[in-house]
Design an enzyme around this catalytic site. Sequence first.
Site, PDB file in Angstrom:
ATOM      1  N   ILE A  71       0.847  -1.206   0.000  1.00 39.22           N
ATOM      2  CA  ILE A  71       0.000   0.000   0.000  1.00 39.22           C
ATOM      3  C   ILE A  71       0.876   1.247   0.000  1.00 39.22           C
ATOM      4  O   ILE A  71       0.573   2.244  -0.667  1.00 39.22           O
ATOM      5  CB  ILE A  71      -0.957  -0.009   1.213  1.00 39.22           C
ATOM      6  CG1 ILE A  71      -2.060  -1.049   1.001  1.00 39.22           C
ATOM      7  CG2 ILE A  71      -1.589   1.358   1.446  1.00 39.22           C
ATOM      8  CD1 ILE A  71      -2.895  -1.327   2.240  1.00 39.22           C
ATOM      9  N   ASP A  82       0.325   3.572  -5.959  1.00 42.39           N
ATOM     10  CA  ASP A  82      -0.366   4.860  -6.083  1.00 42.39           C
ATOM     11  C   ASP A  82      -1.850   4.732  -5.790  1.00 42.39           C
ATOM     12  O   ASP A  82      -2.669   5.443  -6.364  1.00 42.39           O
ATOM     13  CB  ASP A  82      -0.194   5.400  -7.512  1.00 42.39           C
ATOM     14  CG  ASP A  82       1.253   5.502  -7.916  1.00 42.39           C
ATOM     15  OD1 ASP A  82       1.581   5.171  -9.067  1.00 42.39           O
ATOM     16  OD2 ASP A  82       2.071   5.905  -7.070  1.00 42.39           O
ATOM     17  N   SER A 119      -7.515   6.150  -5.388  1.00 40.47           N
ATOM     18  CA  SER A 119      -6.529   6.287  -6.453  1.00 40.47           C
ATOM     19  C   SER A 119      -5.836   7.618  -6.221  1.00 40.47           C
ATOM     20  O   SER A 119      -6.471   8.671  -6.265  1.00 40.47           O
ATOM     21  CB  SER A 119      -7.202   6.277  -7.830  1.00 40.47           C
ATOM     22  OG  SER A 119      -6.305   6.710  -8.816  1.00 40.47           O
ATOM     23  N   ARG A 120      -4.548   7.575  -5.960  1.00 43.45           N
ATOM     24  CA  ARG A 120      -3.835   8.809  -5.614  1.00 43.45           C
ATOM     25  C   ARG A 120      -3.661   9.718  -6.826  1.00 43.45           C
ATOM     26  O   ARG A 120      -3.366  10.896  -6.686  1.00 43.45           O
ATOM     27  CB  ARG A 120      -2.466   8.486  -5.019  1.00 43.45           C
ATOM     28  CG  ARG A 120      -2.593   7.670  -3.752  1.00 43.45           C
ATOM     29  CD  ARG A 120      -1.268   7.522  -3.056  1.00 43.45           C
ATOM     30  NE  ARG A 120      -1.239   6.291  -2.264  1.00 43.45           N
ATOM     31  CZ  ARG A 120      -0.363   6.040  -1.310  1.00 43.45           C
ATOM     32  NH1 ARG A 120       0.563   6.909  -1.033  1.00 43.45           N
ATOM     33  NH2 ARG A 120      -0.400   4.904  -0.644  1.00 43.45           N
ATOM     34  N   VAL A 121      -3.815   9.152  -8.006  1.00 42.25           N
ATOM     35  CA  VAL A 121      -3.751   9.981  -9.218  1.00 42.25           C
ATOM     36  C   VAL A 121      -5.076  10.699  -9.398  1.00 42.25           C
ATOM     37  O   VAL A 121      -5.112  11.866  -9.784  1.00 42.25           O
ATOM     38  CB  VAL A 121      -3.417   9.100 -10.445  1.00 42.25           C
ATOM     39  CG1 VAL A 121      -3.551   9.881 -11.728  1.00 42.25           C
ATOM     40  CG2 VAL A 121      -2.019   8.531 -10.298  1.00 42.25           C
TER      41      VAL A 121
END
Lengths: 184, 500
Positions: free
Chosen positions: B331, B335, B360-362
Amino acid sequence: MSNLTIINNNPFVYRYAQAYYNLHSDLFNAQIIQGLTRCSIALNKEKPYLHILNTTLKQYISAKIEITYSFVQNYGVTLPLTSLFTLLLTNEHFNLLPDIFLRCIQLYEETNGIMRFNISSAQPLSEQQKATCIQFLQHKTKHQIDAEFNLNQDLIAGIKAQSSTYLYENSIRKKIETIKRLIS
Amino acid sequence: MDQKHVTLVSLFEKTLQNIPTDSLEEIGVVTHIGDNICTVQGLYNVLLNECVLFDGGNQGIVFQLDEHSVSIFLLHNTISVKELEVVKRTGTLFQIPLGKDLLGRVINPLGKPLDGMPQVQIEEYRSIESTIPGVIERSPVNESLETGIFIIDTLIPVGKGQRELLIGNRGTGKTTIAINTILHQKGKNIICIYVSIGLRQAHIAQMVKTLEEHDALSYTIIVHAQSGQAVLNQYLAPYTGCTIAEYFRDQQKDVLIIYDDLSNHAIAFREMSLLLRRAPGREAYPGDIFYLHSRLLERAGKLKSGGSVTALPIVQIQGDDITAYIPTNLISITDGQIFLDTELFNRGIRPAINAELSISRVGGAAQTQAIKKMSRALRLELAQYHDLAAFAQFGTELDEVAQQQISRGKIIIELFKQSEGVLYSFVDQTLILFLLQKNLFAQIPHEQITTFGQQFVSFIKSVYEELYREIETTRDINHALVEKLSHAASEYSKIFAYKP
């Protein structure tokens, strides 16, 4: 001594050998090395008895040392070994003695730039050819070469020179195997 | 007799003159063999991870350099190795063969075919370890990689070059999501690589059949490391897959790689480290277990020079515990994560994605504009629904606004349900989200919601094809398009009115 001589991987072998060699390296010479070689081969055959000496009759350490020292002296080894034997018997590492001797031989060869090679050929080599082989290996390895010669007709032709760390083979058998590998 | 022998030998020598003369080879000798590991004395100048050759035909990789010996893992467990066998250096790290013909093939981590077809045409060899692209070489992740799964593309969008972790208990649908994603890449010029680590052969055979049926095998490569083979193969498999991905990336292609699963990979590495007598750490894993996965996943990314590698690593957890060692490592590396909940799965909500724990970090940067506009506040609505649903369990009377929120939340959850094999393009998703935004599902019976949405998509495709194409081409939805869709939606509602 065979070029495939394997030393027990026990780290104590290396430590004892290194410590002993550091103390007495000035006493080692070619004659002593020959004696040590024969002695270690003989001791390897006596390994069961070394194990017995290692673990039993602890009150007779001095007797054990005397017996082993006279055994070793038969092979022309005149090194001061009493303290080494005492240490090994006290720590129950006496069965490592043949490997310690082998490692001492290796250390001597490394220090003096000597490399042992076992050179096999399909046909007996003349003195001139032997000298050429040794010269070639000296040029390649930059070490002084101590060579043993023997016959191996499986090679068909050519030579095979092997030490514990290098292999040079220029035999017909090798070339046929190379072709076989390339084709497959 | 001797004369004939000499002549024959001379003939041999003359014929074989062109074979290059061998130089001095560095060798070692096997002193101990067991558990697929050899201890070798000699090889004083060997490099770590160098490939070595045994006289008997086996190969190995150097994994440990001790003071007086070297530990080597064997690559083949069917070729025997004897004590005192000579081992030679090759001077190179372990390499795999690469070529365009790998597409559509099933291979093992050494590059050998497993599908019964001939060896691929080899164009080059590459080492399985490579330099990770630096910051300057990378491009931001701003292009969407559609999975075809509604909830993922809407709430947890994945971009090209991203690493998105699939995490869940056994049997919660992680592999199904991965396979559906592969199926959805048809016609999108994306190469898919599926790395199977320690899975059954029957599973791979079934997957190959599924991909063939959907005409997806032509753009897919399967790297399969069986659980019954040498543990080294399971260790190598992800790196082999990643090397293949980089090969295609360097040809300016977009690649999707799925690692199924990295928990088996960690277990294989633990086994290897314990056999090498390395000091065990937490849960008996070695100290460099993080580095094992970080150096693998950092090789994914989008490059300025073109081409991308998108990674979907899968990790299995025990008892829904995402705080375990390996999952938390992954984790922190990836991303974002898509968490699959056992409880949701058992309640029939499939895919069983827990939107609250998934991220989703994007984010929207990798989402199509059309979906981005249509899905605004959707995550917030879902979160509010979950809060209210928990509250409603106590039997408290709720006001009208709260009841509407609960009703809307139920509609959203029903919409996000998706059968296996059913995939939505981003246009389909945009249209369904449009209906949701206009609250046209409110009067539809709960069990008809999905059908209503799917039939609206079919309606637009057939009757208002130009709208469908416009969204597909522009990948956006403007005010004029919204008005046309509103008109189409009201027409659809009249035609397909449902009576309670």
